[in-house]
Design an enzyme around this catalytic site. Structure first.
Site, short mmCIF file in Angstrom:
data_model
loop_
_atom_site.label_atom_id
_atom_site.label_comp_id
_atom_site.label_asym_id
_atom_site.label_seq_id
_atom_site.Cartn_x
_atom_site.Cartn_y
_atom_site.Cartn_z
N THR A 299 44.64 3.00 85.75
CA THR A 299 45.72 3.92 86.08
C THR A 299 46.79 3.20 86.88
O THR A 299 46.52 2.17 87.52
CB THR A 299 45.24 5.10 86.95
OG1 THR A 299 44.77 4.59 88.21
CG2 THR A 299 44.16 5.90 86.28
N ASP A 300 47.99 3.75 86.85
CA ASP A 300 48.96 3.37 87.86
C ASP A 300 48.43 3.88 89.19
O ASP A 300 47.54 4.75 89.23
CB ASP A 300 50.33 3.98 87.54
CG ASP A 300 51.48 3.23 88.19
OD1 ASP A 300 51.23 2.47 89.16
OD2 ASP A 300 52.62 3.38 87.76
N TRP A 301 48.95 3.34 90.28
CA TRP A 301 48.40 3.65 91.61
C TRP A 301 48.56 5.14 91.93
O TRP A 301 49.68 5.64 92.01
CB TRP A 301 49.07 2.77 92.64
CG TRP A 301 48.37 1.44 92.85
CD1 TRP A 301 48.06 0.89 94.06
CD2 TRP A 301 47.90 0.51 91.87
NE1 TRP A 301 47.42 -0.33 93.87
CE2 TRP A 301 47.30 -0.58 92.54
CE3 TRP A 301 47.90 0.51 90.47
CZ2 TRP A 301 46.72 -1.66 91.88
CZ3 TRP A 301 47.33 -0.58 89.80
CH2 TRP A 301 46.75 -1.64 90.50
#
Length: 806
Positions: A299-301
């Site tokens: 995932t993106d952060w």
């Protein structure tokens, strides 16, 4: 008893002789690393076995606790709100890295370290109790790199970047970012490449291949349709399946198939009501089943959280949905996510089959990372050589938008040059946020001109330098107080009287005037005083142009920008415009190389510059509704993004897609097709000749116009491109490009198929999307169903895409 003691001593002696100081084990004459230092050869340490079997041996012994730990990251720098802090392995090994994977100490599996950097590695330049510095090279931003249209050059940039990644102890670079320029106001367009998926995908693939040649990984991002920063964690994008497949996914498909990045990063946004990190359509059906991707998805952060409020309230993302969708690693990793995962594993809500599959991909990443082989990184990458690569790439990415009466090149070193614009003295290397780099120094335009031997008007410089230093210091302090995601603001222009500027015009041979723009992660640009010039900038252009033109002297504007700005209202006031982009740390030197003619500009636009913002097709629904706090945005323009819209609907741009001038001229001749009827492929050749007086490179663009009985289509689409070598005056090169069935196909939603329609196809070879030099036609005798796929991205609400009038 005595014999047993002797046997024990003998056994201990044998064991100690087989385990040396490097924690190795010898078995049947072969030596193996004792990863977990337990003194015996475990299956996962036995390199005679396949990696697959070794990883399976680990998974068979893992507890649910260990699996839950591995499926989330170990935190990130600066985020300690009682959730999860950065693991010591990241904090102590590579300060400033974005995070990493959990270390399975029982098995001797180390943390894989990941760090930001579309324009260069982003780590801390200084460290506690350490007098050394750890600067990285600031390379040109994405828009600059893409404007080179030079695959070999981008691979060189990637190779240089990968050198710094590896030698600073990082395993995976969180780059490249290749989202489509849906709208010129997107705050991260500087990181991205184009409004067109072909150029975007090809540039990304070259970048990935260059980096991964070093034996380190990349993470292509943000998958997919992350086209705005406003409310990016929660925005729900309504997009048709056709628009997704033809525009917002095609670039990722090219990058995946042509470079096999080690990881893919899912984006923040929702598509038709579903978070991308929880979208099985996106991460399994398309990415893995259709495209054959074998790597890891992270995932993106904080991806999948319902905004930062949910994070602060210690609410979790839907970890089970994310795992089931094929999102293997949740970053940066919060304790609430681990608890949810562990509970789901213990209860059976998350199956062992799914968890094991996701765990396996993380372990596959670890096994091929430098950290796994205990690579002795030097902390001494080749910064000098890499800086030269950045300089060369920056100059090749510059686009000459205007050059009336050969105002450029200006090579005189005896005549005085006036340097206007606060950005000339505080050059913008690149954007802010995770796309920024902690580089040692940025060469300003003033420094670049001085380095090139130009004679600079000292009176003007003496006024600008203190003014700029004060303004730049105030801006840095403002940003520092607001943290890494502080949005940049441009510096105000210095006020000067007409009399003073007239004096400069009297004493100088030419005026160089720089306009600057910056933007960054977590916010989008605006129209007033950003896309459009500010009043102070207009006044400066007006005064300088009037004064210098009255003396019969030229005015050259340098655009130190990351994305598109308005040019139509002021471009006729100046003699030349050089689009320098945000060219990295060597920017001033690169610009001086082009201004002086040391380098002939060969860049071309990978996006459209509209006459006015409102001409952009997505402007009607940017940034979504409700306007004050958008929750949802509908991509009503469908496939008509950028030049596909402008050229099909005959909306005049200020500068069209693919446009770029040169200091020389080129002729196009001898267009030939390998066949007049398309079968399995078609080769296209054209002769390019330098008809001017100086050496230069030309970008050749191939556009295809297709039949449209089944679905409407743009009047032409970029399907291939090539860049010549540097041609001397009078020299020619035969450029060859190839078309395959997929290049002729459009997505027909009703049939869930990519179909090339039978009929007459037109090939246009151009110097831009509007400047067609040669054309030819070929026939396709019957429809080709290039690929049949599963229907995906079920519509959340009814809406109709824009249709062409053809």
């Amino acid at each position: 008893m005595k014999n047993s003691k002797i046997f024990a001593l003998l056994l201990a002696s044998l064991l100690s002789s087989s385990i040396n100081a490097q924690n190795t084990i010898t078995n049947n004459g072969k030596t193996f690393i004792d990863l977990n230092k337990n003194g015996k050869l475990d299956l996962w340490e036995d390199t005679r076995l396949s990696v697959d079997k070794r990883i399976d041996a680990i998974i068979q012994q893992m507890t649910n606790e260990e699996k839950a730990s591995l499926l989330i990251g170990i935190g990130m720098p600066g985020f300690t709100e009682n959730f999860q802090t950065v693991g010591n392995s990241v904090k102590n090994k590579v300060p400033g890295a974005a995070g990493g994977t959990f270390a399975l100490e029982r098995f001797g599996i180390p943390s894989v370290i990941v760090a930001d950097g579309p324009a260069g590695l982003r780590i801390n330049a200084t460290r506690e109790n350490d007098s050394k510095t750890y600067y990285a090279t600031a390379f040109p931003v994405g828009t600059s790199l893409a404007s080179t249209w030079n695959i070999d050059l981008i691979k060189q940039v990637g190779k240089a970047m990968g050198n710094e990644v590896k030698e600073y102890g990082v395993d995976v670079l969180l780059a490249p970012a290749l989202n489509i320029h849906r709208n010129p106001l997107c705050g991260r367009n500087f990181e991205y490449y184009s409004e067109d998926p072909l150029i975007s995908g090809k540039i990304a693939a070259a970048y990935v291949n260059g980096i991964q040649e070093n034996g380190v990984g990349t993470s292509i991002k943000h998958f997919a349709a992350n086209n705005q920063e406003t409310n990016r964690l929660t925005i729900d994008e309504q997009i048709s399946e056709r628009a997704m497949r033809e525009i917002y996914l095609k670039n990722f498909e090219i990058a995946v198939k042509e470079s096999q990045p080690w990881t893919v990063m899912s984006s923040y946004n929702k598509i038709n009501g579903v978070y991308t990190s929880a979208s099985k359509d996106l991460l399994t059906t398309i990415l893995r089943d259709e495209w054959g991707y074998k790597g890891l998805v992270m995932t993106d952060w904080f991806g999948g959280f319902e905004g930062f409020e949910a994070i602060m309230k210690k609410q979790s993302s839907d970890v089970v949905a994310q795992m089931n969708a094929g999102n293997d690693l949740l970053m940066p990793g919060l304790s609430i996510q681990k608890k949810e995962l562990l509970d789901a594993l213990n209860s059976g809500k998350l199956s062992q089959e799914v968890a094991n599959k996701n765990v396996k991909r993380i372990l596959e990443l670890a096994f091929k990372s430098p950290v796994f082989t205990d690579y002795k990184y030097s902390n001494q990458p080749n910064l000098t050589q890499n800086s030269q690569v950045a300089r060369n790439a920056a100059s090749e990415g510059m686009v000459l938008l205007k050059n009336d009466n050969n105002a450029l090149p200006f090579s005189s070193k005896n005549e005085v040059v006036s340097v206007f614009g606060v950005t000339s003295y505080d050059f913008i290397t690149g954007g802010t946020g995770s796309g920024s780099v902690n580089n040692k120094h940025t060469v300003s335009l003033l420094e670049g001109l001085n380095n090139a031997g130009f004679k600079i008007d000292q009176e003007l410089t003496n006024l600008y330098v203190p003014f700029t230093e004060k303004a730049a210091f105030a801006e840095r302090e403002r940003r520092k107080s607001q943290g890494i995601l502080a949005l940049p603001q441009r510096l105000p222009e210095m006020e000067m009287t007409e009399d003073f500027i007239n004096k400069q015009a009297e004493n100088s041979a030419i005026a160089f005037l720089t306009l600057g723009r910056n933007s960054g992660e977590n916010g989008d640009r605006v129209v007033d005083n950003d896309f459009n010039l500010g009043k102070d900038e207009i006044d400066l252009i007006d005064k300088v142009s009037k004064a210098f033109h009255e003396k019969g002297k030229k005015v050259v504007v340098i655009l130190n920008i990351g994305g598109v700005i308005e040019t139509a209202s002021w471009k006729d006031k100046v003699d030349a415009i050089l689009l320098a982009w945000q060219p990295g740390q060597e920017g001033g030197n690169s610009v001086a190389d082009v201004l002086a003619g040391k380098v002939n500009p060969s860049g071309k636009l990978t996006m459209t510059f509209p006459m006015k913002y409102e001409d952009t097709p997505s402007s009607k629904n940017w940034l979504g509704t409700p306007a004050e706090n958008p929750k949802e945005v509908t991509y009503e323009e469908g496939i008509y993004v950028g030049y596909r819209y402008f050229n099909t609907f005959k909306v005049k741009p200020s500068y069209e897609f693919g446009f770029g001038k040169s200091y020389t001229d080129f002729s196009y001749s001898d267009l030939k097709l390998s066949n007049s009827t398309f079968k399995n492929n078609l080769k296209v050749t054209v002769k390019i000749t330098n008809t001017g007086k100086v050496s230069g490179k030309e970008i050749v663009e191939l556009y295809v116009s297709a039949p449209q009985k089944l679905v409407d289509k743009p009047n032409a689409e970029l399907k291939a491109f090539a860049k010549t070598k540097e041609l001397k005056p009078g020299e020619s090169e035969i450029v060859t490009m190839e078309l395959k069935p997929e290049d002729l196909a459009s997505f027909v939603t009703a049939q869930s198929s990519w179909i090339a329609e039978a009929g007459t196809f037109k090939i246009s070879i151009g110097a831009s999307s509007l400047d067609v030099k040669q054309s030819a036609e070929f026939q396709l005798n019957k429809d080709i169903i290039v690929k049949k796929v599963q229907p995906v991205f079920k519509a959340e609400k009814e809406f109709s895409d824009l249709k062409s009038v053809n």
